[in-house]
Enzyme design. Sequence first.
Site, PDB file in Angstrom:
ATOM      1  N   THR A  48       3.658   4.166  -4.591  1.00 27.81           N
ATOM      2  CA  THR A  48       3.970   4.932  -5.799  1.00 27.81           C
ATOM      3  C   THR A  48       5.274   5.711  -5.706  1.00 27.81           C
ATOM      4  OG1 THR A  48       2.635   6.801  -5.025  1.00 27.81           O
ATOM      5  CG2 THR A  48       1.539   5.171  -6.438  1.00 27.81           C
ATOM      6  N   SER A  49       5.884   5.762  -4.524  1.00 27.45           N
ATOM      7  CA  SER A  49       7.149   6.482  -4.381  1.00 27.45           C
ATOM      8  C   SER A  49       7.866   5.990  -3.137  1.00 27.45           C
ATOM      9  CB  SER A  49       6.920   8.000  -4.286  1.00 27.45           C
ATOM     10  OG  SER A  49       6.261   8.335  -3.071  1.00 27.45           O
ATOM     11  N   GLY A  50       9.088   6.457  -2.957  1.00 28.02           N
ATOM     12  CA  GLY A  50       9.828   6.212  -1.731  1.00 28.02           C
ATOM     13  C   GLY A  50       9.977   4.758  -1.366  1.00 28.02           C
ATOM     14  N   TYR A  60       2.178  12.392  14.687  1.00 27.48           N
ATOM     15  CA  TYR A  60       2.768  11.358  13.840  1.00 27.48           C
ATOM     16  C   TYR A  60       3.289  10.193  14.687  1.00 27.48           C
ATOM     17  CZ  TYR A  60       6.068   9.260  10.504  1.00 27.48           C
ATOM     18  OH  TYR A  60       6.756   8.392   9.692  1.00 27.48           O
ATOM     19  N   GLY A  97       7.790   2.490  -0.385  1.00 26.76           N
ATOM     20  CA  GLY A  97       6.821   1.563  -0.961  1.00 26.76           C
ATOM     21  C   GLY A  97       7.206   1.138  -2.356  1.00 26.76           C
ATOM     22  N   SER A 122       8.187   3.741  12.538  1.00 29.30           N
ATOM     23  CA  SER A 122       9.062   4.922  12.524  1.00 29.30           C
ATOM     24  C   SER A 122      10.051   4.883  13.681  1.00 29.30           C
ATOM     25  CB  SER A 122       8.238   6.206  12.637  1.00 29.30           C
ATOM     26  OG  SER A 122       9.074   7.337  12.832  1.00 29.30           O
ATOM     27  N   THR A 150       0.848  -1.192   0.000  1.00 26.71           N
ATOM     28  CA  THR A 150       0.000   0.000   0.000  1.00 26.71           C
ATOM     29  C   THR A 150       0.883   1.241   0.000  1.00 26.71           C
ATOM     30  OG1 THR A 150      -0.190   0.132   2.422  1.00 26.71           O
ATOM     31  CG2 THR A 150      -1.811  -1.233   1.248  1.00 26.71           C
ATOM     32  N   GLY A 151       0.407   2.290  -0.647  1.00 30.05           N
ATOM     33  CA  GLY A 151       1.204   3.501  -0.741  1.00 30.05           C
ATOM     34  C   GLY A 151       2.517   3.252  -1.460  1.00 30.05           C
TER      35      GLY A 151
END
Length: 256
Positions: free
Chosen positions: A18-20, A160, A22, A147, A15-16
């Site tokens: 599209t960049s970084g 966060y 993931g 994190s 999931t998520g």
Amino acid sequence: MTNDSRFDGKVALITGGTSGMGLAAARRLLEEGARVLVTGRDQGRLDAAAKELDGAAPDAGERVLTVRADAASLTDLDALMDAVRDRHGRLDVLFANAGVGAFGPTADVTEAEFDRTVDVNFKGVYFTIQKALPLLAADASIVINASWTLHRGLPTASLYSATKAAVQSLVRTLAAELGPRGIRINAVSPGYIDTPMFRAAIPADEVEGTRAQVASGRIGTSEEVAGAVAFLASADAAYVNGQDLIVDGGLVGAVA
């Protein structure tokens, strides 16, 4: 270095993606033989990710499916799991990576910001896993992106960090709950990683000071986090369950 056969025949959902981190994890799993589904909220970014992943391996394009989905929307998650079921019928790996950053003084946090951050970072992870449960194979592996702020206080990160603490608690609880099914769940806790979120959160004139906090003397890469995800998702970590793997170059451990 990759092991190009660890995930042969396996089905992975990121999931998520599209960049970084993931996107790097999707590429890594493709390189190691997996069939991969990638989600994101923006169709244009999904299309760009699919094009980039097409070069990960000779047949990568045939093994990638992108699905537009907002992790905070239960309706989208239902449609996502339908797509997984229709395409593959099961899941072997779930990387719950979708998340948003929220940084600023606690006194300035708005209700709307609170709701959106909790919706994506905790509610989204919780219900992604819940809705994936019927599809998870007997030896499936779940990895959650947490994190480093779980382990060291960071000013302006109260909201966060709280959502990341929540998902780490979920890791421990679900390890006990899903263990009898043979399903493992772990987390990665990245430190400072060079991603679009990092660049948006850290002003250019503060990057050098940020780098200086890391024992390894540099900012990490998405590919390094992807390697940790691949390890936890693979049979190489068959006896690793309910853990949090800190991938931070010594950021947390270097604190006196």
